[in-house]
Design an enzyme around this catalytic site. Structure first.
Site, short mmCIF file in Angstrom:
data_model
loop_
_atom_site.label_atom_id
_atom_site.label_comp_id
_atom_site.label_asym_id
_atom_site.label_seq_id
_atom_site.Cartn_x
_atom_site.Cartn_y
_atom_site.Cartn_z
N GLY A 55 5.77 35.02 7.55
CA GLY A 55 4.86 34.13 6.85
C GLY A 55 3.55 34.76 6.47
CB ALA A 96 2.56 40.55 8.35
CG ASP A 99 6.30 31.90 17.16
OD1 ASP A 99 7.08 30.93 17.11
OD2 ASP A 99 6.16 32.71 16.24
#
Length: 543
Positions: free
Chosen positions: A42, A44, A170
């Site tokens: 999203g 890089a 994450d």
């Protein structure tokens, strides 16, 4: 390798890395050369890259390059740096280390260790296509590695031994890389914090990741390490059940199920498939179900307090597969992915070699022509030929420093001068000790002698016409032995005046020819020689 899990993923989810990156040209950033992109996220894109060092050193790495639309946003750049600082402090085999951060102009690049393996979500999809469940020991080994890496991150401290309170935020199959040596490794520490920004909230973070977020994280509350334990519980549920926990559900439905705690248990979700599951696997699933339920508890205090606590219970309940067994499984299931990745690496290697040749032929080479011309010992036909070259950090040849080049040229001169001085000193000492035997001279000079032990026979007598100019060459033949009848006392009193050794610049004085006595008068032949200055001459008629 950051975000390697998103390899072969584009906007349509079917992007091919090999076809899209085969024509990309290398890009240099500081001491790194970026080759083909291998993943896209999203915020890089990840490239295969090469670290260039001195003396031809180079190392394959992964370079995460921030998208251009984010480089002008100070908040995103700061978050990118935060990720590097966080991950660089974690040192554990189950965490991919950060090696460097490069800021060049508007470019921001995070350099990480390259891990040759397959993302866990790619392996999971391959098993779904083949309809082959993942063996339970393999699942336990992968989740155990994730928990081990998470606990290392949670316990990380700074230089003052103060806890950093790192939370991954994450944990998902996309951020777990299983290497070909059978070691699962975590990626993207701190990236969730950056993705929570309003710039990428919908497209970069919640899309596809909300299913692994704890209830308190969805409510935007303060999260602790137990949020990562919750994500690890979702990961364990999906790998054991061989399906997604929130399959075919929209975001609203996922929010409701997570916040209310209405999640199906492991055995309840597989009740319809019980007939196709063997008893051994079913028993293992039933034994692991309490671990999954506690990890997925709605309230943080009802979960495992640490990732290590969950890891201990997991390994006590079911033995994990060995790294060799995991490696064999990864190579079998991810064979297609590894084959594509190997082609990308081969293309990167070919691109690197071509880039090196072009750089070598186009970059100017510094030359020290004056130094080469001043050296009579130079074996180079062209005085303008460079003395030496080395590879700099950015690639390409450059001249050596002037000091190193000067030493290379002057060293033969210094050595030759030293040899001349030593030769002159040796000749002077040998002339001063003209009548000494070679062995005695070697002892006096503290040098080894190579002359034979037995003295050779005296030379044949020369005619008297040349006797006056005859000189003895000590370096080639030893002095003749005096007659046996001569007493040692008379030899000792022979004139032995030794003048100071001549120098290289002052020639030795030329002695006047000796006066030859008449032939009718036989001279005294005891001894048969006499000295004229430094020269030893034989008396005419005494040879």
């Amino acid at each position: 390798m950051t975000e390697a899990s998103k390899d072969d993923k584009g906007d349509n989810g079917t992007h091919s890395t090999e076809s899209a990156t085969a024509r990309s040209a290398p890009m240099s950033f500081g001491r790194y050369v970026l080759h083909h992109p291998i993943a896209r996220g999203g915020m890089a894109r990840v490239y295969t890259a090469r670290l260039i060092g001195a003396e031809g050193f180079n190392r394959l790495v992964a370079a995460k390059r921030l998208h251009p639309q984010f480089t002008d946003d100070p908040e995103f750049v700061t978050m990118f740096h935060d990720e590097a600082r966080i991950a660089s402090k974690i040192h554990h085999p189950n965490v991919v280390p950060v090696l460097d951060v490069v800021v060049e102009g508007q470019e921001v690049i995070l350099v990480q260790e390259y891990v040759h393996g397959v993302p866990l979500d790619t392996l999971f999809k391959a098993t779904l296509v083949k309809e082959t469940p993942i063996p339970v020991p393999i699942v336990v080994a992968i989740v155990a590695g994730v928990l081990s890496g998470l606990h290392a991150a949670h316990e990380t401290t700074d230089e003052m031994d103060q806890p950093l309170n790192i939370v991954h935020r994450d944990v998902s199959p996309q951020n777990v890389m299983v290497s070909v040596d059978g070691i699962p490794r975590l990626l993207d520490f701190g990236i969730a914090r950056a993705r929570s920004s309003a710039h990428v909230t919908r497209e970069g973070f919640f899309k596809g990741k909300v299913a692994y977020m704890a209830p308190e994280q969805l409510r935007a509350e303060n999260v602790t390490r137990t949020a990562d334990v919750y994500a690890a519980g979702v990961l364990l549920w999906e790998l054991l059940a061989h399906r997604r926990l929130h399959a075919n559900q929209g975001e609203a439905q996922i929010f409701h199920a997570v916040l209310s705690g209405a999640l199906p248990t492991l055995t309840a979700a597989l009740e319809d498939e019980r007939a196709h599951i063997d008893d051994e696997r079913w028993d293992k699933l039933a034994a692991l179900e309490p671990i999954v339920e506690r990890a997925l508890a709605t309230l943080p205090e009802n979960r495992y307090g640490t990732a290590a606590a969950m890891l201990d219970v997991l390994l006590d309940t079911c033995p994990a597969a060995t790294p060799m067994e995991v490696a064999h499984w990864v190579k079998a299931v991810g064979a297609a992915y590894l084959d594509r990745r190997q082609k990308v690496l081969a293309s990167s290697e070919e691109s690197w070699r071509s880039h090196s040749k072009v750089t070598s032929s186009t970059m100017p080479v510094a030359r020290d022509v004056s130094m080469v011309k001043a050296s009579p010992w130079s074996d180079r036909p062209d005085p303008g030929e460079p003395l030496a070259s080395a590879w700099p950090l950015g690639g390409g040849p450059v001249a050596e420093p002037a000091r190193a080049a000067s030493l290379r040229v002057r060293l033969p001169l210094l050595m030759a001068a030293a040899l001349l001085v030593m030769s002159g000193t040796l000749v002077g000492v040998l002339v001063a000790h003209g009548d000494a035997p070679p062995a005695e001279m070697a002892r006096n000079l503290d040098l080894p002698t190579r002359l034979p032990a037995a003295a050779p026979a005296p030379p044949e007598p020369l005619p008297s016409a040349t006797a006056s100019t005859l000189t003895l060459t000590i370096a080639r033949s030893p002095a003749p032995t005096p007659p046996p009848a001569a007493p040692p006392a008379r030899i000792a009193v022979a004139p032995r005046a030794s003048p100071p050794p001549p120098t290289r610049d002052v020639p030795a004085p030329v002695a006047s020819p000796p006066t030859v006595p008449p032939a009718a008068t036989r001279p005294d032949c005891d001894p048969p020689f006499y000295f004229e200055g430094a020269k030893k001459l034989y008396k005419p008629g005494c040879l």
